[in-house]
Design a protein around this motif. Structure first.
Motif, short mmCIF file in Angstrom:
data_model
loop_
_atom_site.label_atom_id
_atom_site.label_comp_id
_atom_site.label_asym_id
_atom_site.label_seq_id
_atom_site.Cartn_x
_atom_site.Cartn_y
_atom_site.Cartn_z
N GLU A 1 -39.32 16.17 48.59
CA GLU A 1 -38.09 16.08 47.79
C GLU A 1 -36.85 16.14 48.66
N SER A 2 -36.88 16.93 49.72
CA SER A 2 -35.70 17.04 50.58
C SER A 2 -35.36 15.72 51.26
N LEU A 3 -36.31 14.82 51.37
CA LEU A 3 -36.04 13.52 51.97
C LEU A 3 -35.15 12.64 51.10
N LEU A 4 -34.99 13.03 49.85
CA LEU A 4 -34.05 12.31 48.99
C LEU A 4 -32.63 12.36 49.56
N ILE A 5 -32.35 13.37 50.37
CA ILE A 5 -31.05 13.47 51.05
C ILE A 5 -30.76 12.19 51.82
N HIS A 6 -31.76 11.69 52.54
CA HIS A 6 -31.57 10.49 53.35
C HIS A 6 -31.37 9.25 52.49
N SER B 1 -25.42 5.51 49.44
CA SER B 1 -24.01 5.76 49.10
C SER B 1 -23.07 5.63 50.30
N ASP B 2 -23.64 5.29 51.45
CA ASP B 2 -22.83 5.18 52.67
C ASP B 2 -22.10 6.47 53.02
N MET B 3 -22.76 7.59 52.85
CA MET B 3 -22.18 8.87 53.26
C MET B 3 -23.04 9.44 54.38
N ASP B 4 -22.47 10.37 55.12
CA ASP B 4 -23.27 10.97 56.20
C ASP B 4 -24.24 11.99 55.60
N LYS B 5 -25.17 12.43 56.44
CA LYS B 5 -26.23 13.33 55.96
C LYS B 5 -25.68 14.67 55.50
N GLU B 6 -24.63 15.17 56.14
CA GLU B 6 -24.06 16.46 55.74
C GLU B 6 -23.50 16.40 54.32
N VAL C 1 -24.39 17.02 48.17
CA VAL C 1 -24.67 16.37 46.89
C VAL C 1 -26.07 16.78 46.40
N PHE C 2 -27.05 16.70 47.29
CA PHE C 2 -28.43 17.06 46.96
C PHE C 2 -28.52 18.49 46.44
N LEU C 3 -27.89 19.42 47.14
CA LEU C 3 -27.95 20.83 46.76
C LEU C 3 -27.16 21.13 45.50
N THR C 4 -26.14 20.33 45.22
CA THR C 4 -25.35 20.50 44.01
C THR C 4 -26.14 20.07 42.78
N LEU C 5 -26.97 19.05 42.94
CA LEU C 5 -27.85 18.62 41.86
C LEU C 5 -29.02 19.59 41.84
N LYS D 1 -40.18 5.58 56.55
CA LYS D 1 -40.19 4.15 56.90
C LYS D 1 -39.01 3.44 56.25
N THR D 2 -38.72 3.78 55.01
CA THR D 2 -37.58 3.19 54.30
C THR D 2 -36.27 3.57 54.98
N VAL D 3 -36.15 4.84 55.35
CA VAL D 3 -34.95 5.30 56.07
C VAL D 3 -34.76 4.47 57.34
N SER D 4 -35.82 4.25 58.06
CA SER D 4 -35.76 3.46 59.29
C SER D 4 -35.46 1.98 59.01
N ASP D 5 -36.19 1.41 58.05
CA ASP D 5 -36.05 -0.02 57.76
C ASP D 5 -34.64 -0.40 57.29
N PHE D 6 -33.99 0.50 56.55
CA PHE D 6 -32.67 0.19 56.02
C PHE D 6 -31.54 0.91 56.75
N ASN D 7 -31.88 1.51 57.89
CA ASN D 7 -30.89 2.18 58.74
C ASN D 7 -30.09 3.24 58.01
N TYR D 8 -30.77 4.04 57.19
CA TYR D 8 -30.12 5.17 56.54
C TYR D 8 -29.97 6.30 57.57
N PRO D 9 -29.01 7.18 57.35
CA PRO D 9 -28.89 8.33 58.24
C PRO D 9 -30.17 9.16 58.26
N ASP D 10 -30.60 9.54 59.48
CA ASP D 10 -31.83 10.34 59.56
C ASP D 10 -31.59 11.73 60.10
#
Length: 173
Positions: free
Chosen positions: A35-40, A46-51, A56-60, A164-173
């Motif tokens: 579930e914590s990987l939803l952060i990425h 949303s084009d936001m950084d991981k921090e 956002v993740f913790l607020t939800l 793999k999705t994070v890598s393939d779409f260049n999401y922040p890791d």
């Protein structure tokens, strides 16, 4: 790394409750970690950084809200169809594992008069059209253990697929 196999059977074929609880612990660890990987996904969609995505993740404060956020972000017009389908497939897989996780996290455990034959009793009310249903009972047996083991394996697979999705779409890791 070799994974430990949890055997829940006693010599007499009864269930070893302590071993079953270890399986539930592994399920909880696997769920929380995945579930914590939803952060990425939130960050990437949303084009936001991981921090910021972590805030956002913790607020939800529920899994459902976090999955809703990811799914809604993926449905924005600016998200490519291939990316959207991949993300929705992942969130669907996570959601399908939630019923089993919820069964063992929102229950009490009961035993017979000798302290044997463990079972779970779901502590949730199902409000139907003309009646209430509560206290669904499930035996803690080999079939229940196999279902938990299968869920752990699927969460492990989802975890890899999210990375793999994070890598393939260049999401922040």
């Amino acid at each position: 790394m070799k994974r430990a196999v949890v055997d829940i059977s006693k010599r007499d074929g009864a269930v070893d409750f302590d071993a079953f609880l270890l399986l539930i612990g592994k399920l909880n660890y696997s769920w929380t970690n995945t579930e914590s990987l939803l952060i990425h996904l939130i960050a990437g969609l949303s084009d936001m950084d991981k921090e910021i995505a972590t805030v956002v993740f913790l607020t939800l404060n529920t899994t459902r809200a976090r999955i809703d956020m990811v799914e809604r972000l993926s449905k924005l017009d600016r998200v490519d169809k291939v990316e959207r389908e991949r993300v929705l497939e992942l969130t669907g897989r996570i959601q399908r594992q939630s019923a089993l996780r919820n069964r063992y996290n929102h229950c009490i455990y009961a035993f017979d008069n000798e302290g044997e034959n463990p079972r779970s009793i779901l502590m949730r009310i199902a409000d139907r059209k003309d009646k209430l249903m509560m206290g669904q009972v499930n035996d803690l047996d080999a079939a229940a253990a196999e279902a938990v083991k299968a869920a752990i394996a699927e969460l492990r697979s989802i975890n890899r697929d999210i990375w793999k999705t994070v890598s393939d779409f260049n999401y922040p890791d």
